[in-house]
Write a protein that holds these residues in place. Structure first.
Motif, mmCIF file in Angstrom:
data_model
loop_
_atom_site.group_PDB
_atom_site.id
_atom_site.type_symbol
_atom_site.label_atom_id
_atom_site.label_comp_id
_atom_site.label_asym_id
_atom_site.label_seq_id
_atom_site.Cartn_x
_atom_site.Cartn_y
_atom_site.Cartn_z
ATOM 1 N N ALA A 32 -11.964 -41.402 -9.974
ATOM 2 C CA ALA A 32 -11.075 -42.242 -9.787
ATOM 3 C C ALA A 32 -10.431 -43.090 -10.871
ATOM 4 C CB ALA A 32 -11.245 -43.390 -8.730
ATOM 5 N N ARG A 33 -9.079 -42.936 -11.042
ATOM 6 C CA ARG A 33 -8.228 -43.529 -12.317
ATOM 7 C C ARG A 33 -7.475 -44.703 -11.903
ATOM 8 N NH1 ARG A 33 -6.343 -38.452 -12.281
ATOM 9 N NH2 ARG A 33 -4.251 -39.502 -12.718
ATOM 10 N N PRO A 34 -7.601 -45.781 -12.403
ATOM 11 C CA PRO A 34 -6.559 -46.891 -12.181
ATOM 12 C C PRO A 34 -5.281 -46.654 -12.909
ATOM 13 C CG PRO A 34 -8.010 -47.557 -14.099
ATOM 14 C CD PRO A 34 -8.308 -46.050 -13.623
ATOM 15 N N TRP A 47 -5.299 -47.112 -7.540
ATOM 16 C CA TRP A 47 -5.999 -46.098 -8.152
ATOM 17 C C TRP A 47 -5.580 -44.747 -7.425
ATOM 18 C CZ3 TRP A 47 -10.590 -47.061 -10.802
ATOM 19 C CH2 TRP A 47 -10.744 -48.557 -11.061
ATOM 20 N N ARG A 86 -7.249 -40.508 -7.124
ATOM 21 C CA ARG A 86 -8.314 -39.557 -7.563
ATOM 22 C C ARG A 86 -7.752 -38.158 -6.970
ATOM 23 N NH1 ARG A 86 -14.060 -39.483 -7.100
ATOM 24 N NH2 ARG A 86 -14.354 -41.809 -6.274
ATOM 25 N N GLU A 110 -6.734 -47.802 -2.413
ATOM 26 C CA GLU A 110 -8.214 -48.035 -2.522
ATOM 27 C C GLU A 110 -9.307 -46.897 -1.745
ATOM 28 O OE1 GLU A 110 -9.933 -50.634 -3.529
ATOM 29 O OE2 GLU A 110 -8.139 -51.280 -4.569
ATOM 30 N N ARG A 163 -11.158 -44.919 -4.261
ATOM 31 C CA ARG A 163 -12.580 -45.385 -4.707
ATOM 32 C C ARG A 163 -13.787 -45.156 -3.853
ATOM 33 N NH1 ARG A 163 -11.539 -51.406 -6.746
ATOM 34 N NH2 ARG A 163 -13.385 -50.769 -7.718
ATOM 35 N N ASP A 164 -13.216 -44.356 -2.650
ATOM 36 C CA ASP A 164 -14.525 -44.052 -1.663
ATOM 37 C C ASP A 164 -15.221 -42.800 -2.492
ATOM 38 O OD1 ASP A 164 -13.444 -45.968 0.048
ATOM 39 O OD2 ASP A 164 -12.475 -44.434 1.279
ATOM 40 N N GLU A 206 -19.968 -43.836 -8.400
ATOM 41 C CA GLU A 206 -19.298 -43.525 -7.074
ATOM 42 C C GLU A 206 -19.438 -44.972 -6.275
ATOM 43 O OE1 GLU A 206 -17.392 -41.711 -5.905
ATOM 44 O OE2 GLU A 206 -17.637 -39.910 -7.410
ATOM 45 N N GLY A 207 -19.997 -46.119 -7.261
ATOM 46 C CA GLY A 207 -20.044 -47.350 -6.362
ATOM 47 C C GLY A 207 -21.697 -47.734 -6.383
#
Length: 429
Positions: free
Chosen positions: A275-277, A287, A289, A304, A307-308, A362-363
């Motif tokens: 994911a890229r901001p 974001w 992706r 958002e 970002r999952d 990935e969080g």
């Protein structure tokens, strides 16, 4: 003649316009009336009636003839200054296309005097939005004949009942009404064997009964076509009734997605990009992706949801996404406003494993047995050691029970001593 003078009042005085109309009527030896003469004068000046298909956004007024194809009931609203206004929308068409005529206040209230099939002569100002609209300044019924070929589906709402499957339910969104008050809009994505659509409403009680994957009958909805697909609007007369039978779903093979149009697809992830901001045009942080599914087809996820976590090998379904050509000339599906993406679970097995909660690209992840798993729980402490019990599907861990393991400092000291004893002796040079 006042009607037609409005088209040229920025060029001619009323006296000069009347003089030209008289001269034009005299030129034809009285064979034409004042209305026809006024039209010819307007045409001579370059302000002739336009075909609907040729109308573009412009600061100048335009005039046109159009047959009424559909119209909405007038709706009252409160302006910022507290006054009450009224608005109605009419779909007009000719042989070149269709356009929406927006009428305000007295003109909107008088829409009941107009029926479907009536031909209107309109002077108005074109405004650009998702589609060009004409805001009517002068409107009258005319005897002009217009042939309208078979029309595409109207962009104005029409009553509709539909059997569909609930594909995704979006979180309610707050918005500010014109009167300054706050409202809530609820949204879901539905599908049937003909395609997918957005379901919108302002009564959260209707949506509280929905669950993803359920089949329902929706009655009393307003169906509307837009550039971004089909929408169903719910109001106080709408109802949602559960169905026992499962409604089928139209899924397009990824390799058959073409430029433009709205699609729902299913495919296995082959490649996942980080994911890229980025900063939106409004200056907000967001974001994006990219990932690819077999087909091959690029999926671009915005907001958002980018970002999952997504992983190669997982099966996903994308609903109600718009297709377009990217700068490289390749077709891609854009998952943004009004669309959804869902990971299809693999076969799961019951597990009980111990590990540590860590941060990964990935969080939040669960490190155990040399592997990283993605726990579906938001209440786990980073760096905490847990014994998790649940169901494992691929790398996704659905947590039923989470037991925090508190480590005795004496055990850590004993473990450190053990590691030191196993270390090779220092080498001196």
């Amino acid at each position: 003649m006042r009607f037609h003078y409005a088209l040229v009042d920025d060029i001619l005085s009323r006296e000069e316009f009347d003089r030209l109309v008289e001269e034009k009527a005299a030129l034809y030896g009285g064979a034409i009336d004042e209305t026809a003469a006024a039209l010819l004068v307007v045409e001579d000046i370059g302000r002739a009636h336009q075909k609907i298909g040729s109308i573009t956004p412009s600061p100048s007024l335009v005039s046109l003839y159009g047959r009424v194809m559909r119209l909405t009931e007038p709706k009252e609203f409160t302006r910022d200054d507290g006054s009450v206004g009224c608005v109605a929308r009419v779909e007009l068409a000719d042989e070149t296309g269709s356009i929406i005529l927006v009428l305000w206040d007295e003109k909107a209230a008088g829409i009941h005097e107009v029926g479907t099939g009536t031909v209107l002569e309109v002077i108005g100002r074109p405004k650009e939005g998702k589609k060009i609209e004409i805001h009517g300044l002068a409107v009258r019924v005319t005897g002009v004949e217009i042939h309208v070929p078979v029309q595409k589906e109207s962009s104005l709402p029409s009553e509709a009942d539909i059997d569909a499957r609930i594909l995704a339910i979006q979180p309610p969104r707050a918005f500010v009404r014109r009167d300054g008050g706050e409202g809530i809009i609820c949204e879901a994505i539905i599908g049937d064997p003909t395609g997918s659509a957005r379901l919108l409403g302002w009564d959260s009680t209707l949506f509280d009964t929905l669950r993803e994957g359920a089949s329902v009958r929706i009655t009393g909805a307003k169906r509307r076509s837009t550039d971004d697909g089909v929408e169903y609007l719910l109001d106080e007369g709408s109802a949602i009734i559960p169905l026992d039978n499962e409604i089928g779903l139209l899924l397009t093979p990824p390799g058959e997605v073409m430029d433009k149009g709205v699609y729902s697809v299913r495919g296995q992830i082959t490649t996942v990009h980080p994911a890229r901001p980025f900063t939106t045009r409004k200056g907000d942080a967001s974001w994006v992706r990219n990932l690819f599914i077999d087909g091959p087809l690029r999926i671009v996820i915005w907001g958002e949801r980018a970002r999952d976590p997504f992983f190669p090998g997982e099966m996903i379904e994308v609903y109600n996404a718009s297709a377009r050509l990217n700068r490289y000339g390749d077709v891609e599906l854009s998952v943004g406003f009004g669309s959804a993406i869902s990971v299809i679970p693999n076969l799961s097995c019951d597990v009980q494993i111990e590990g540590v909660i860590v941060l990964s690209p990935e969080g939040v992840a669960f490190a155990a047995d040399g592997n990283l798993y993605i726990p579906e729980s938001k209440d786990l402490m980073i760096a905490g050691r847990y014994r998790l019990k649940g169901r494992l599907s691929g790398v996704r861990l659905s947590v039923d029970e989470a037991e925090l393991i508190v480590t005795d400092p004496r055990d850590l000291g004993a473990r450190a001593d053990e590691l030191v004893s196993l270390s090779p002796p220092a080498v001196r040079y």
